[in-house]
Structures are given as structure tokens and as C-alpha cells.
Motif scaffolding. Structure first.
Motif, short mmCIF file in Angstrom:
data_model
loop_
_atom_site.label_atom_id
_atom_site.label_comp_id
_atom_site.label_asym_id
_atom_site.label_seq_id
_atom_site.Cartn_x
_atom_site.Cartn_y
_atom_site.Cartn_z
N LYS A 228 0.83 -1.21 0.00
CA LYS A 228 0.00 0.00 0.00
C LYS A 228 0.86 1.26 0.00
CE LYS A 228 -2.05 0.80 3.85
NZ LYS A 228 -2.99 0.68 5.00
N LEU B 93 -7.53 3.98 -4.11
CA LEU B 93 -6.39 4.87 -3.88
C LEU B 93 -5.91 5.47 -5.19
CD1 LEU B 93 -4.10 5.97 -2.04
CD2 LEU B 93 -2.87 3.83 -2.48
N LEU C 203 -9.24 -1.23 -1.90
CA LEU C 203 -8.37 -0.18 -1.38
C LEU C 203 -7.38 0.31 -2.42
CD1 LEU C 203 -7.38 1.50 1.03
CD2 LEU C 203 -5.92 -0.42 1.68
N SER D 3 -6.10 6.78 2.06
CA SER D 3 -6.05 5.35 2.37
C SER D 3 -6.57 5.08 3.77
CB SER D 3 -4.62 4.83 2.21
OG SER D 3 -3.77 5.35 3.20
N GLN E 47 -10.01 2.97 4.36
CA GLN E 47 -9.91 1.75 5.14
C GLN E 47 -10.86 1.78 6.34
OE1 GLN E 47 -5.90 0.52 5.60
NE2 GLN E 47 -6.33 -1.08 7.09
#
Length: 458
Positions: free
Chosen positions: A183, A248, A244, A386, A390
Motif C-alpha cells: 500500500k 487509492l 483499497l 487510504s 480503510q
């Protein structure tokens, strides 16, 4: 030589220290409240825990004071507060789970160890990255590193499947989730790539419903991001990471180009990927069915049903630390720790926790707005988003607003890889903040008359 007064930003390290101590005290008070609620006495190890938490919190503060003196003074206390509350809740769940089964593993001690490792990674990132702009020179290196990290769980020897998702690798006695590190690598890669390509991607194509859509020839990057997210869904069975990573990229693409058309294209691609996942994979279909009608199959959907009953049991003010029954919910220490908090602290406590997350996101976006370079602006915005995505996905799944995805609650849920990598993200945000708020170096200037006098004297 004439000198004009210049405004110098305050470092605010004293305010950070005060807030850090307050955050540690909140965590210690929660730990004591758990002992009083479950056993009627303050836990015996509270002195050692308090000393450890204060020591490591002060070390983190001193690292920021030493290498990032102009960084945001609020981020570190907010994170320490969340981490402390998560430790208290995991300890409370350990007590409840051992009452049900004395042979069950305890997670509070391991979570404390991972917290220490996370603070060490926090300090390491601040010492290693003295200027975030140097990361832009490694754009494609981080891109290849992200791909390698995502492939690791698919390898036959070290890859490990847990609860139907192949997202773990074994490192000796420990297990690690490479997607958490991927990530960060992807956020750096997206920021570096979009800084270079944003002019071409910002060009408008056809207009639809008042929105300028991107040109067809520019759809390659977003299609590549979509294919990567679908590949994660196909090979790793990880719906949360797929959502995610793609979300992003789409948001960073929108921030870089300021074209709402990219959000429309991203939404259409996401809907198509979700529909494909529902038709092709049974585990995705099970989660959608549990979201739409959880009580239709109580045996299979017991996790989400117990979580909803726990939130209802907590009510507005909660049952109190140690006085509820959150241990009855499967994975109450990880995926459903938000439901555990809601039962013990009620809607009021859960909203306070969400407010802390909101403040972290707000500080991250503030850093992005004030950052002077485009790369740092995109990176800070991506890291802040992020966090926001999340938390929304996790809490939305627990409260049945959206289907469950399997992501962890940052800084609170049990899990070493999540804690360590989220501490690294905070370090990057503080580094960008320090670079943004740091005063520019002074440049001496001469007035014209003084310069003429100097020339005559020479």
C-alpha cells in the motif's frame, strides 16, 4: 544591509509532548478500567505497562523533536491514543476468551511487541527519509517493489491461506501481510507517476452529463490499475485490498488532474469489477448475501449477526469496560474490533474513536494542501485517503452499511503487519509536514544605495 522581519512558524513540540502524555494516560486508564470491570481490581502489571507505554511514547516524541521539529504536532498523539485503546480492548478480549476456553491464545502481549516494532519503524522512516522529494527518484523502484510484495503470498512455499484469502507469508515463527507494505509502495509510485503524466491525463475528451470525460487514449493507466485490483481479487481472494488499491489510484488520479471524469470512469470500472466478482467467486457472493440478508442463514452469518447484536447491546453509552460480551463475536479482536468497542463504549465511544480517525485524515489533507511540491501533495493526499477509505470500509462492513471486506482497523485491530506499516505511514506524513512548515533558508540582500557604496569603496 537591510533586514526585513520574516514570519517563522512555531515548532509546537511542547504541545505535542503534552498531548502525547495525555494520550498515553487515556490508554492506561482504559487498561485499568478493563481490570476493574472484569475482575474488580486494577491489573497487576499496570505499572510495567504504564512505564513501557510512556517510555516508547516519549522516545517517539523525541525522535520527532530531533529530526522533524516543524512537523504536525497533533498526528503522533492521535495515533498513540488509538494504539493504547486498541491494546486495552485486545487485553479485555483475551480475558473474555480465556473464560470461554483456557487454551485460547492471548494476543495482548504480541500486540504490545508489534507496537514497539511499529514505533521503531516510525523512527527508522524519519531517520532514513530526510527529504520526501528524494522518493520521487525511486518511483518505478517502488512500483516494482509493490508488484513483488503482492506476488509473494502466491508463492507455494511461503504463501499462506487464512480464512479463504491468500494474503499472508510465513517468516519463521511470524506471519506477515505484504499487502500492507505494498500500500505504501503503491502510494509512492502513483504520486511519482502522476506528477509526470498529469498534464496529459488532465486533457478533456467528450462531455457527458456536464462532466468532461478523459480521452480514450489516456485510459491506459486506470485500466492497468483496474486489472491489478481484479488480479488481487482473482488470485488472492482479497476483496478489501482490491477495493483499497483501486480506490487509492482513482482518488490520486482525480487530485492530480482535477477532472471529475476520472471518478466517473473509476466508478463504472469498480461496479463492473464488483459484478464480475459476485458472479465468478463464491466467497464474494457469500459476503454480498450476508450483507443483504444476514438472518437468512444464521449459521453462516453468525459473525455479522453477533456484531450487530453487540452494537445494539452497547446502546448509546455502552456496557462499560469489561462488562459486555464482545468475545462471543468471532474475530472480535481483529475484523470486528469496532463492534467490540461499540458494545463496551456505546455509540458515544465509537463516534469518539471515529472522530480521532477523522482528525488524522484531516491533518493529512491539511498537510497535502499546504505542501509546496506536487509530489508531496499527492503522496500526503493518497496516504490520508487510504486511512479514510480503510476505516470507512471496516466500520461500514461491521455496521452492515456495505459488505464485509476483511480489512483491519488501523492501529486498533490485532495484527503486526498492519500496526508496523501504519506507523510508517504516519512517519511519512510527518516528514512531509516538517518539510512544508520548515522556514526557507535566509538569503542576504543589499539595498541599491548600500551596494553603490560598496562598489565605490572597492
Amino acid at each position: 544591509m537591510s533586514s526585513q522581519p520574516t514570519w517563522v512558524p512555531r515548532k509546537r513540540r511542547g504541545a505535542e509532548f503534552f498531548l502525547t502524555i495525555l494520550a498515553v494516560l487515556i490508554g492506561i486508564a482504559a487498561y485499568c478500567a478493563v481490570g476493574l470491570g472484569t475482575k474488580g481490581t486494577i491489573p497487576a502489571g499496570v505499572i510495567k505497562l504504564a512505564a513501557a507505554l510512556i517510555a516508547f511514547a516519549v522516545i517517539a516524541h523525541l525522535v520527532v523533536r530531533r529530526v522533524a521539529p516543524y512537523a504536525d504536532p497533533v498526528l503522533l498523539p492521535l495515533v498513540i491514543c488509538l494504539n493504547g485503546l486498541g491494546l486495552a480492548m485486545i487485553y479485555r478480549l483475551d480475558l473474555g476468551r480465556t473464560q470461554l476456553d483456557a487454551n485460547r491464545a492471548e494476543f495482548a502481549n504480541s500486540q504490545l511487541i508489534w507496537t514497539v516494532i511499529g514505533i521503531a519503524s516510525f523512527a527508522g522512516v524519519l531517520f532514513a527519509v530526510r527529504d520526501h522529494r528524494r522518493l520521487q527518484t525511486l518511483t518505478y523502484t517502488f512500483g516494482f517493489a509493490a508488484i513483488a510484495l503482492l506476488i509473494l503470498p502466491l508463492l507455494p512455499v511461503i504463501g499462506r491461506t487464512i480464512n479463504g484469502a491468500r494474503i499472508w507469508i510465513n517468516l519463521g515463527p511470524f506471519s506477515f501481510q505484504p499487502g500492507e507494505a505494498a500500500k505504501i509502495c503503491l502510494a509512492i509510485f502513483f504520486a511519482g507517476y502522476l506528477v509526470v503524466k498529469r498534464d496529459a491525463l488532465a486533457l478533456a475528451g467528450r462531455r457527458f452529463a456536464g462532466i468532461d470525460l478523459p480521452r480514450g487514449r489516456d485510459l491506459g493507466p486506470i485500466l492497468a490499475g483496474w486489472l491489478v485490483s481484479v488480479a488481487i481479487l482473482v488470485f488472492q481472494r482479497d476483496l478489501g485490498s482490491s477495493l483499497l488499491f483501486f480506490g487509492l489510484f482513482v482518488v490520486m488520479l482525480y487530485v492530480a488532474t482535477e477532472r471529475p471524469g476520472w471518478l466517473l470512469v473509476g466508478g463504472v470500472l469498480f461496479a463492473g469489477g464488483a459484478w464480475f466478482g459476485y458472479l465468478a467467486f463464491g466467497h464474494v457472493r457469500v459476503r454480498f448475501d450476508a450483507w443483504l440478508a444476514p438472518f437468512a442463514d444464521p449459521d453462516r452469518n453468525g459473525q455479522i449477526i453477533n456484531g450487530l447484536f453487540g452494537l445494539a447491546h452497547g446502546g448509546i453509552l455502552g456496557r462499560g469496560w469489561g462488562l459486555g460480551s464482545p468475545q462471543l463475536t468471532p474475530f472480535s479482536f481483529s475484523d470486528f474490533i469496532a463492534a467490540s468497542m461499540g458494545e463496551e463504549l456505546g455509540l458515544t465511544g465509537l463516534m469518539a474513536i471515529l472522530l480521532i480517525y477523522g482528525l488524522i485524515v484531516e491533518r493529512g489533507l491539511r498537510i497535502a494542501l499546504t505542501c509546496r511540491d506536487a509530489f508531496g501533495k499527492l503522496l500526503a493526499a493518497g496516504l490520508a485517503f487510504s486511512f479514510a477509505l480503510q476505516v470507512f470500509v471496516v466500520v461500514g462492513g461491521v455496521t452492515r452499511l456495505i459488505p464485509l471486506t476483511g480489512l483491519t482497523t488501523p492501529f486498533m485491530a490485532q495484527g503486526g503487519s498492519s500496526v508496523v506499516m501504519n506507523w510508517a505511514i504516519i512517519a511519512l506524513l510527518l516528514r512531509i509536514s516538517d518539510q512544508t512548515r520548515r522556514p526557507a533558508p535566509e538569503i542576504s540582500t543589499f539595498d541599491r544605495d548600500e551596494e553603490t557604496q560598496v562598489v565605490k569603496l572597492t
